[in-house]
Scaffold this active site. Structure first.
Site, mmCIF file in Angstrom:
data_model
loop_
_atom_site.group_PDB
_atom_site.id
_atom_site.type_symbol
_atom_site.label_atom_id
_atom_site.label_comp_id
_atom_site.label_asym_id
_atom_site.label_seq_id
_atom_site.Cartn_x
_atom_site.Cartn_y
_atom_site.Cartn_z
ATOM 1 N N HIS A 1 -6.454 -0.540 6.307
ATOM 2 C CA HIS A 1 -6.479 -1.375 7.508
ATOM 3 C C HIS A 1 -7.850 -1.397 8.176
ATOM 4 O O HIS A 1 -8.426 -2.467 8.438
ATOM 5 C CB HIS A 1 -5.452 -0.878 8.530
ATOM 6 C CG HIS A 1 -4.039 -0.909 8.040
ATOM 7 N ND1 HIS A 1 -3.572 -1.846 7.159
ATOM 8 C CD2 HIS A 1 -2.978 -0.110 8.328
ATOM 9 C CE1 HIS A 1 -2.296 -1.626 6.918
ATOM 10 N NE2 HIS A 1 -1.911 -0.584 7.610
ATOM 11 N N LYS B 1 -2.075 -10.816 10.542
ATOM 12 C CA LYS B 1 -1.933 -10.968 11.989
ATOM 13 C C LYS B 1 -2.851 -12.072 12.491
ATOM 14 O O LYS B 1 -3.992 -12.219 12.052
ATOM 15 C CB LYS B 1 -2.241 -9.640 12.691
ATOM 16 C CG LYS B 1 -1.199 -8.567 12.412
ATOM 17 C CD LYS B 1 -1.495 -7.293 13.170
ATOM 18 C CE LYS B 1 -0.430 -6.236 12.887
ATOM 19 N NZ LYS B 1 0.892 -6.594 13.428
ATOM 20 N N LYS C 1 0.844 -1.192 0.000
ATOM 21 C CA LYS C 1 0.000 0.000 0.000
ATOM 22 C C LYS C 1 0.884 1.248 0.000
ATOM 23 O O LYS C 1 2.069 1.156 0.345
ATOM 24 C CB LYS C 1 -0.921 -0.011 1.228
ATOM 25 C CG LYS C 1 -0.255 0.361 2.560
ATOM 26 C CD LYS C 1 -1.303 0.485 3.634
ATOM 27 C CE LYS C 1 -0.698 1.006 4.919
ATOM 28 N NZ LYS C 1 -0.384 2.435 4.920
ATOM 29 N N ASP D 1 -3.990 6.896 4.908
ATOM 30 C CA ASP D 1 -2.903 5.998 5.289
ATOM 31 C C ASP D 1 -3.401 4.757 6.011
ATOM 32 O O ASP D 1 -2.836 3.674 5.849
ATOM 33 C CB ASP D 1 -1.908 6.758 6.173
ATOM 34 C CG ASP D 1 -0.653 5.955 6.460
ATOM 35 O OD1 ASP D 1 -0.125 5.311 5.532
ATOM 36 O OD2 ASP D 1 -0.199 5.956 7.617
ATOM 37 N N GLU E 1 -1.372 4.931 17.513
ATOM 38 C CA GLU E 1 0.085 4.864 17.558
ATOM 39 C C GLU E 1 0.602 5.902 18.543
ATOM 40 O O GLU E 1 0.058 7.002 18.632
ATOM 41 C CB GLU E 1 0.674 5.121 16.175
ATOM 42 C CG GLU E 1 0.275 4.100 15.132
ATOM 43 C CD GLU E 1 0.898 4.397 13.779
ATOM 44 O OE1 GLU E 1 1.994 3.871 13.504
ATOM 45 O OE2 GLU E 1 0.308 5.171 13.019
ATOM 46 N N HIS F 1 -0.682 -5.779 5.665
ATOM 47 C CA HIS F 1 -0.047 -6.647 6.662
ATOM 48 C C HIS F 1 -0.949 -6.912 7.863
ATOM 49 O O HIS F 1 -0.759 -7.905 8.571
ATOM 50 C CB HIS F 1 1.289 -6.057 7.109
ATOM 51 C CG HIS F 1 1.177 -4.831 7.945
ATOM 52 N ND1 HIS F 1 1.075 -3.567 7.415
ATOM 53 C CD2 HIS F 1 1.139 -4.669 9.294
ATOM 54 C CE1 HIS F 1 0.991 -2.696 8.380
ATOM 55 N NE2 HIS F 1 1.035 -3.315 9.529
ATOM 56 N N LYS G 1 -1.763 9.375 15.364
ATOM 57 C CA LYS G 1 -0.376 9.321 15.819
ATOM 58 C C LYS G 1 -0.209 10.180 17.065
ATOM 59 O O LYS G 1 -1.003 11.080 17.322
ATOM 60 C CB LYS G 1 0.569 9.790 14.711
ATOM 61 C CG LYS G 1 0.608 8.836 13.509
ATOM 62 C CD LYS G 1 1.659 9.256 12.515
ATOM 63 C CE LYS G 1 1.744 8.275 11.351
ATOM 64 N NZ LYS G 1 2.209 6.929 11.778
#
Length: 514
Positions: free
Chosen positions: A267, A209, A175, A262, A243, A205, A365
């Site tokens: 996700h 998981k 991505k 992003d 995050e 990704h 973030k």
């Protein structure tokens, strides 16, 4: 395994009837573009070593790096060795490294260099003879999306995209898959003009998981959850990816992209789809994708942009006892940037199962802690035969799937407090992977790289899913752009802007504190 017939193309090390046996890749190699980047160094090369260490790669597996660096094969081997020693999950074993090292090759060149791609073709042809890779090659594009088209066209020109006979060729794309619907469609057209759709693996990704996959096991392998997994019992769903770090020197990529593009577009909308989807006919790529696409096709913003979204930008504050700078002070960020580092959406899934159930998605973030979780919050019991004082602090039942860092599932419910009186209090029942299983969970990239080499695509979104996700997000980002207002500042180390809390408060709800 008496009586098992191993047919052409099947792996003789694995009984296809026994899913408990390890899935071992057949003869193949992988070419990595972007081999000098952080992703390759910290995740991809260690994942390949870990797969080899677990016996899941064939003895003749080859890894080819492609970059502008003035390296020979030995220089590249030293880079891989350093990466493995520093970041591999499994213990270092000299015998495994020696076997892997024998298949390492490096090709120097740029994406517009015809001679370099011709050299790459000759290198792979030599590996077919020396390592027995059988013409089976995967091309991993860990590069900016703007270079996808050029690399794919070079692979086509040099004959590398077209397999011979029974061999296969696959391309792996990191991505972002475009920056809006129009660019995503253009990107898909370029890639799929060179590679067949079933040979294109789009990496998310998070889908590799263990806990994300366990969400499907929890829902569909157990009788107790699915009957209440709907709007009759569920009050709302919260999906969080928080995050505690800043942009980590990635201003060139991040500024102008922002948190929504992003993280939410890929996700979080993938996690929503897995949470809300109907039971698939089978756990394979065709049926999983069909159910996810059905869900994504009926997701809408639950209200207007002003009331159903929030966006913020981190300011200076304290993180882990250290004073940290704000986003606008980060190196490489335009001091007048209106890029959001926090985004939250209130979405509706407009189907019968989820009618009236809001899905709240948030990511940011420099938040209070690093955590990714899916919280399914249930309605309160319609009747409580207790006095008000007995249950004054009683909240709503919830099932929380923790994706990272402490992978597991927590169930919150009311229980009687020991003692002579009837006092009911919230308690939690906790399942953690680290405590329940003796074997450690593989890294997401281990699972995904192995799936690419096996040609097993259930965990990889196809272009239909990507485009549906952009159709959900585009109206939001377009409205934000029209407003031309700066995102609301929030202090680093807290849980985001006030507008995000206000979005839930208007519904009489609040964000969970993980």
């Amino acid at each position: 395994m008496t009586g098992v017939v191993i047919g052409p193309g099947l792996n003789p090390l694995r009984d296809p009837r026994d899913k408990r046996l390890p899935r071992i890749a057949g003869p193949c190699s992988m070419v990595m573009f972007g081999i000098t980047g952080d992703l390759a160094r910290k995740k991809l090369m260690p994942a390949i070593y870990d797969l080899a260490n677990r016996g899941l790669l064939p003895p003749g597996f080859a890894l080819v790096g492609f970059a502008r660096r003035d390296w020979d094969h030995e220089d590249f081997a030293e880079v891989v060795h350093e990466s493995v020693r520093q970041y591999a999950r499994t213990p270092y074993r000299e015998d495994v490294w020696r076997q892997l090292c024998e298949g390492l090759r490096f090709v120097q060149g740029t994406f517009d260099d015809d001679a370099a791609f011709d050299d790459l073709a000759q290198t792979l042809l030599a590996l077919d003879a020396e390592r027995g890779t059988g013409g089976n090659h995967a091309f991993y594009l860990s590069i900016p999306p703007g270079s996808f088209g050029q690399v794919c066209q070079q692979l086509q020109r040099s004959g590398l995209a077209a397999p011979q006979g029974d061999a296969w060729r696959r391309v792996v794309i990191e991505k972002p898959f475009g920056h809006d619907l129009e660019s995503a469609r253009a990107l898909n057209d370029i890639v799929e003009s060179v590679f067949a759709p079933d040979s294109v693996f789009r990496i998310d990704h998070y889908l590799g998981k263990e806990t994300v996959q366990n969400l499907l096991a929890m829902r569909f392998a157990n009788q107790m959850y699915e009957p209440i997994w709907n709007g009759n019992y569920v009050d709302h769903v919260q999906i969080t990816m928080a995050e505690d770090i800043g942009i980590s020197g990635r201003a060139g990529y991040y500024d102008g992209i922002g948190a929504a593009r992003d993280v939410i577009q890929n996700h979080l909308l993938q996690l929503l789809a897995l949470t809300a989807m109907e039971e698939p006919v089978a756990f394979d790529a065709v049926h999983l994708r069909a159910e996810k696409e059905k869900v994504l096709s009926c997701v809408r913003l639950a209200g207007d942009v002003t009331e159903a979204t929030a966006r913020g930008q981190y300011a200076a504050g304290w993180q882990g006892g250290d004073k940290v700078m704000g986003y606008l002070q980060e190196h490489g960020v335009d001091p007048g940037s209106t890029t959001e580092t926090y985004a939250a959406l209130k979405l509706a899934v407009e189907n019968r199962r989820w009618a009236g159930v809001p899905f709240y998605l948030r990511t940011g973030k420099r938040l209070a802690k690093r955590v990714t979780e899916i919280a399914v919050v249930f309605k309160k019991a319609p009747h409580l035969p207790f006095s008000a004082t007995d249950t004054e602090e009683l909240g709503k039942n919830a099932i929380v799937i923790r994706v990272q860092p402490d992978e597991g599932v927590t169930i919150r419910f009311g229980s009687k407090v020991p003692g002579p009186s009837m006092e009911v209090r919230d308690v939690t029942m906790d399942f953690g992977y680290g405590r329940a299983f003796t074997e450690s969970s593989p890294e997401a990239y281990e699972r995904l790289i192995l799936d690419v080499l096996l040609g097993d695509p259930p965990l990889f979104p196809r272009h239909e899913e990507v485009e549906l996700s952009w159709q959900i997000l585009d109206p939001v980002t377009q409205a934000w752009a029209r407003e031309k207002h700066s995102p609301q500042a929030y202090e680093s180390g807290l849980w985001g802007p006030q507008s995000s809390d206000d979005m839930l408060a208007r519904d009489g709800r609040h964000w969970r504190m993980p």
